[in-house]
Design a protein around this motif. Structure first.
Motif: not given
Length: 264
Positions: A104-105, A258-264, A87-92, A112-116
């Motif tokens: 999507x974000x 680096x970015x996705x790990x920092x926002x998890x 139900x929650x996810x990062x998107x690149x 959405x937990x982060x968007x790249x």
């Protein structure tokens, strides 16, 4: 293993690897998850569940409709993640995928937990629309000619130092032409109609916009504009042409990780 999820009339193909929080990877025009995300997916998989759909017209995701809409691609990607139980996810996203990721974000800010956004753009002005109109015509006329144009405009001058002869470049072109998605033309037509301006203010997740210094497909000024308009965004620039996954993959992977790990 390839899986499928039904989204309206379209049976969307996607792959899953890894474990942990979900990261959705969205490819660009003419691409597929197989040809785009192999090494980034492997780098993310030890810490994340990596979900990589092929949207309309790519891989085994067939779409016989005359015209694609941005919201079609949004839902195709989101439903693949939802089918996996997240139900929650990062998107690149990359190129058109960056546009889809940002949309999507905006549509699902609570999920959405982060968007790249890699080489994304805000709006297709006349110059952008003119370019993607040319893409459609070249793809219909001669796929190898389209691939040659994409290589010519997609790499920085430094990239050519890895080739010795014109024949090697033509071989590279033929190999690229063989991988082009059947839906490239319809995806490029959608590229002519992008307008994210009404959506950007709705994005609440932390964002990273990655611009490409020598990009002649999506000029770097357009990605900088995206970073400036997103409410919570940082900006990173890589000295590459548009085809960064083939030109500066190591730096791109390090930056995204680096970015996705920092926002998890």
């Amino acid at each position: 293993m390839e899986k499928f999820v039904q989204v309206g009339p379209i049976n969307v193909a996607y792959a899953v690897e890894g474990s942990g929080p979900a990261v959705l990877l969205i490819h660009g025009t003419g691409g597929s998850y197989e040809g785009t995300w192999g090494n980034l997916g492997k780098a993310l998989a030890p810490d994340f569940t990596v979900i990589t759909p092929n949207y309309s017209g790519s891989g085994k995701t067939q779409d016989d409709r005359e015209r694609l809409e941005l919201d079609d691609l949004v839902e195709q990607n989101v439903q693949a993640v939802m089918q996996e139980g997240f139900t929650h996810f990062h998107v690149v996203g990359y190129s058109l995928g960056a546009v889809v990721a940002t949309a999507i974000a905006a549509k699902y800010p609570e999920r959405v937990q982060s968007v790249t956004a890699i080489a994304g753009w805000v709006e297709s002005d006349l110059a952008v629309a003119y370019q993607f109109d040319l893409w459609q015509k070249l793809f219909r006329q001669d796929r190898e000619l389209f691939a040659q144009f994409a290589i010519h405009t997609g790499f920085s001058p430094a990239f050519y130092s890895s080739f010795q002869t014109l024949e090697q470049l033509h071989e590279f072109t033929a190999n690229l032409a063989a991988t082009l998605a059947e839906g490239t033309g319809k995806q490029a037509e959608l590229d002519t109609r992008i307008n994210l301006r009404p959506l950007l203010g709705k994005v609440t997740a932390p964002a990273l916009a990655i611009g490409l210094t020598y990009d002649r497909m999506v000029p770097v000024e357009q990605t900088r504009e995206m970073a400036a308009l997103l409410p919570d965004a940082r900006y990173h620039e890589i000295a590459s042409g548009h085809l960064v996954l083939w030109e500066q993959e190591a730096e791109l992977i390090e930056t995204v990780l680096s970015f996705v790990r920092s926002t998890r």
